[in-house]
Design a protein around this motif. Structure first.
Motif, PDB file in Angstrom:
ATOM      1  N   ASP A  53       7.140   6.471 -10.092  1.00 32.60           N
ATOM      2  CA  ASP A  53       6.003   6.405  -9.098  1.00 32.60           C
ATOM      3  C   ASP A  53       4.714   6.001 -10.356  1.00 32.60           C
ATOM      4  OD1 ASP A  53       4.760   6.767  -6.416  1.00 32.60           O
ATOM      5  OD2 ASP A  53       4.792   8.982  -6.587  1.00 32.60           O
ATOM      6  N   ALA A  54       5.015   5.161 -10.716  1.00 30.48           N
ATOM      7  CA  ALA A  54       3.954   4.904 -12.051  1.00 30.48           C
ATOM      8  C   ALA A  54       2.012   4.059 -11.554  1.00 30.48           C
ATOM      9  CB  ALA A  54       3.711   3.845 -13.169  1.00 30.48           C
ATOM     10  N   ILE A  55       2.704   3.247 -10.932  1.00 27.83           N
ATOM     11  CA  ILE A  55       1.482   2.787 -10.151  1.00 27.83           C
ATOM     12  C   ILE A  55       0.293   3.202  -9.336  1.00 27.83           C
ATOM     13  CG2 ILE A  55       0.872   0.334  -9.122  1.00 27.83           C
ATOM     14  CD1 ILE A  55       3.043  -0.129 -11.213  1.00 27.83           C
ATOM     15  N   ARG A  56       1.500   3.919  -8.150  1.00 28.62           N
ATOM     16  CA  ARG A  56       0.838   4.404  -7.437  1.00 28.62           C
ATOM     17  C   ARG A  56      -0.236   6.201  -8.685  1.00 28.62           C
ATOM     18  NH1 ARG A  56       2.139   6.177  -1.757  1.00 28.62           N
ATOM     19  NH2 ARG A  56       4.575   5.852  -2.364  1.00 28.62           N
ATOM     20  N   VAL A  57       0.363   6.297  -9.099  1.00 27.37           N
ATOM     21  CA  VAL A  57      -0.693   7.765 -10.116  1.00 27.37           C
ATOM     22  C   VAL A  57      -1.556   6.560 -10.469  1.00 27.37           C
ATOM     23  CG1 VAL A  57      -0.039   9.302 -11.714  1.00 27.37           C
ATOM     24  CG2 VAL A  57       1.674   9.070 -10.058  1.00 27.37           C
ATOM     25  N   LEU A  58      -0.813   5.768 -11.577  1.00 26.10           N
ATOM     26  CA  LEU A  58      -2.071   4.946 -11.794  1.00 26.10           C
ATOM     27  C   LEU A  58      -4.205   4.769 -11.015  1.00 26.10           C
ATOM     28  CD1 LEU A  58      -0.382   3.214 -14.603  1.00 26.10           C
ATOM     29  CD2 LEU A  58      -1.235   4.609 -15.047  1.00 26.10           C
ATOM     30  N   GLU A 109       1.294  -1.251  -0.250  1.00 30.98           N
ATOM     31  CA  GLU A 109       0.216   0.260  -0.013  1.00 30.98           C
ATOM     32  C   GLU A 109       0.987   1.503   0.233  1.00 30.98           C
ATOM     33  OE1 GLU A 109      -2.706  -1.292   3.443  1.00 30.98           O
ATOM     34  OE2 GLU A 109      -3.927  -0.275   2.328  1.00 30.98           O
ATOM     35  N   ALA A 110       1.694   1.435   0.697  1.00 29.77           N
ATOM     36  CA  ALA A 110       2.574   1.838   0.843  1.00 29.77           C
ATOM     37  C   ALA A 110       3.443   2.807  -0.500  1.00 29.77           C
ATOM     38  CB  ALA A 110       4.176   2.167   1.654  1.00 29.77           C
ATOM     39  N   LYS A 111       3.550   1.784  -1.464  1.00 28.94           N
ATOM     40  CA  LYS A 111       4.698   1.777  -2.447  1.00 28.94           C
ATOM     41  C   LYS A 111       3.342   1.913  -3.785  1.00 28.94           C
ATOM     42  CE  LYS A 111       8.806  -0.397  -3.712  1.00 28.94           C
ATOM     43  NZ  LYS A 111       9.756  -1.568  -3.988  1.00 28.94           N
ATOM     44  N   PHE A 112       2.261   1.253  -4.332  1.00 28.84           N
ATOM     45  CA  PHE A 112       1.440   1.024  -4.784  1.00 28.84           C
ATOM     46  C   PHE A 112       0.168   2.146  -5.002  1.00 28.84           C
ATOM     47  CE2 PHE A 112       3.806  -2.310  -5.280  1.00 28.84           C
ATOM     48  CZ  PHE A 112       4.594  -2.307  -6.022  1.00 28.84           C
ATOM     49  N   GLY A 113      -0.109   1.702  -3.619  1.00 29.73           N
ATOM     50  CA  GLY A 113      -1.270   3.016  -2.867  1.00 29.73           C
ATOM     51  C   GLY A 113      -2.339   2.157  -2.527  1.00 29.73           C
ATOM     52  N   ILE A 129      -1.818   4.820 -19.158  1.00 35.97           N
ATOM     53  CA  ILE A 129      -0.596   4.661 -18.997  1.00 35.97           C
ATOM     54  C   ILE A 129       0.645   5.547 -19.569  1.00 35.97           C
ATOM     55  CG2 ILE A 129       1.144   2.717 -19.042  1.00 35.97           C
ATOM     56  CD1 ILE A 129      -1.066   0.825 -18.176  1.00 35.97           C
ATOM     57  N   GLU A 130       0.440   5.833 -21.062  1.00 38.89           N
ATOM     58  CA  GLU A 130       1.382   6.648 -22.505  1.00 38.89           C
ATOM     59  C   GLU A 130       0.749   7.815 -22.068  1.00 38.89           C
ATOM     60  OE1 GLU A 130      -0.054   6.940 -26.512  1.00 38.89           O
ATOM     61  OE2 GLU A 130      -1.392   4.884 -26.132  1.00 38.89           O
ATOM     62  N   ALA A 131      -0.393   8.074 -20.986  1.00 37.75           N
ATOM     63  CA  ALA A 131      -0.207  10.066 -20.014  1.00 37.75           C
ATOM     64  C   ALA A 131       1.149   9.422 -19.229  1.00 37.75           C
ATOM     65  CB  ALA A 131      -1.353  10.283 -19.415  1.00 37.75           C
ATOM     66  N   LEU A 132       1.701   8.746 -18.749  1.00 36.27           N
ATOM     67  CA  LEU A 132       2.922   9.027 -18.212  1.00 36.27           C
ATOM     68  C   LEU A 132       4.617   8.786 -18.802  1.00 36.27           C
ATOM     69  CD1 LEU A 132       1.693   6.654 -14.913  1.00 36.27           C
ATOM     70  CD2 LEU A 132       2.008   9.067 -15.166  1.00 36.27           C
ATOM     71  N   GLY A 133       4.293   9.150 -20.582  1.00 31.33           N
ATOM     72  CA  GLY A 133       5.211   8.504 -20.696  1.00 31.33           C
ATOM     73  C   GLY A 133       5.906   7.889 -22.136  1.00 31.33           C
ATOM     74  N   LYS A 141      -8.397  -0.134  -9.097  1.00 26.76           N
ATOM     75  CA  LYS A 141      -8.351  -1.796  -9.146  1.00 26.76           C
ATOM     76  C   LYS A 141      -7.610  -1.838 -11.342  1.00 26.76           C
ATOM     77  CE  LYS A 141     -12.940  -3.046  -7.884  1.00 26.76           C
ATOM     78  NZ  LYS A 141     -13.830  -3.931  -8.616  1.00 26.76           N
ATOM     79  N   PHE A 142      -6.511  -2.729 -10.618  1.00 25.70           N
ATOM     80  CA  PHE A 142      -5.724  -2.729 -12.224  1.00 25.70           C
ATOM     81  C   PHE A 142      -5.839  -2.752 -13.240  1.00 25.70           C
ATOM     82  CE2 PHE A 142      -2.877  -3.798  -8.452  1.00 25.70           C
ATOM     83  CZ  PHE A 142      -1.347  -3.094  -8.667  1.00 25.70           C
TER      84      PHE A 142
END
Ligand SMILES: [Zn+2]
Length: 168
Positions: free
Chosen positions: A131-136, A18-22, A151-155, A142-143
């Motif tokens: 930090d992509a996973i937490r942002v997404l 949770e700390a890492k991925f939300g 995902i594209e918006a993150l580069g 829900k994944f």
């Protein structure tokens, strides 16, 4: 390290995930069981009053295979973050990465071919956006609800984004 209490270990790993991925979606109860299962599994069931019960089943053989048990509990901790009925390559890749983060060196060599591919794709994404996973998950907890455009918006390149949203 010896795992004397797999449930306590899982709860600790979920807190780290949770700390890492939300944050995790709320659940009423968590349990870990050892059963004659071919593949370890995370199960959610919804009870009458809307309570969500979370169970993780891992094979009995893992009781005597501690490196793999450590890997597997961390892997399942990621699946415990949200109730998904469709597992995407992104979710499976993140679970694989987090599992390896908590397992002794050498576990990566034991992964099957497809998980190595998912892992490589997740590492590519995290290289572009650490930090992509937490942002997404901030947008879609829900994944399974994460879209290629997010995902594209993150580069990430479009082909990588599309692959990550495909079923795992
Ligand atoms: Zn998995």
């Amino acid at each position: 390290m010896s795992i004397t209490d797999p449930l306590a270990r899982l709860e600790s790993l979920i807190a780290q995930a949770e700390a890492k991925f939300g944050p995790r979606q709320p659940v009423a109860l968590t349990a870990v069981g050892f059963a004659r299962v071919g593949n370890p599994i995370t199960l959610f069931s919804k009870q009458e009053h809307g309570a969500v019960i979370l169970m993780v089943a891992v094979g009995e053989a893992l009781l005597t295979d501690e490196p793999t048990l450590q890997y597997q509990l961390a892997h399942e901790a990621v699946h415990c973050l949200a109730h998904n009925f469709k597992i995407t390559r992104l979710e499976e890749g993140v679970a694989t990465l987090f599992g390896l983060d908590h397992a002794p060196a050498g576990e990566e060599d034991r992964l099957d071919f497809v998980r190595k591919q998912y892992l490589a794709d997740v590492r590519s994404l995290l290289k572009a956006s650490p930090d992509a996973i937490r942002v997404l998950r901030g947008k879609s907890p829900k994944f399974q609800d994460i879209e290629p455009a997010d995902i594209e918006a993150l580069g990430a390149a479009p082909d990588l984004a599309n692959r990550l949203c495909a079923p795992g």
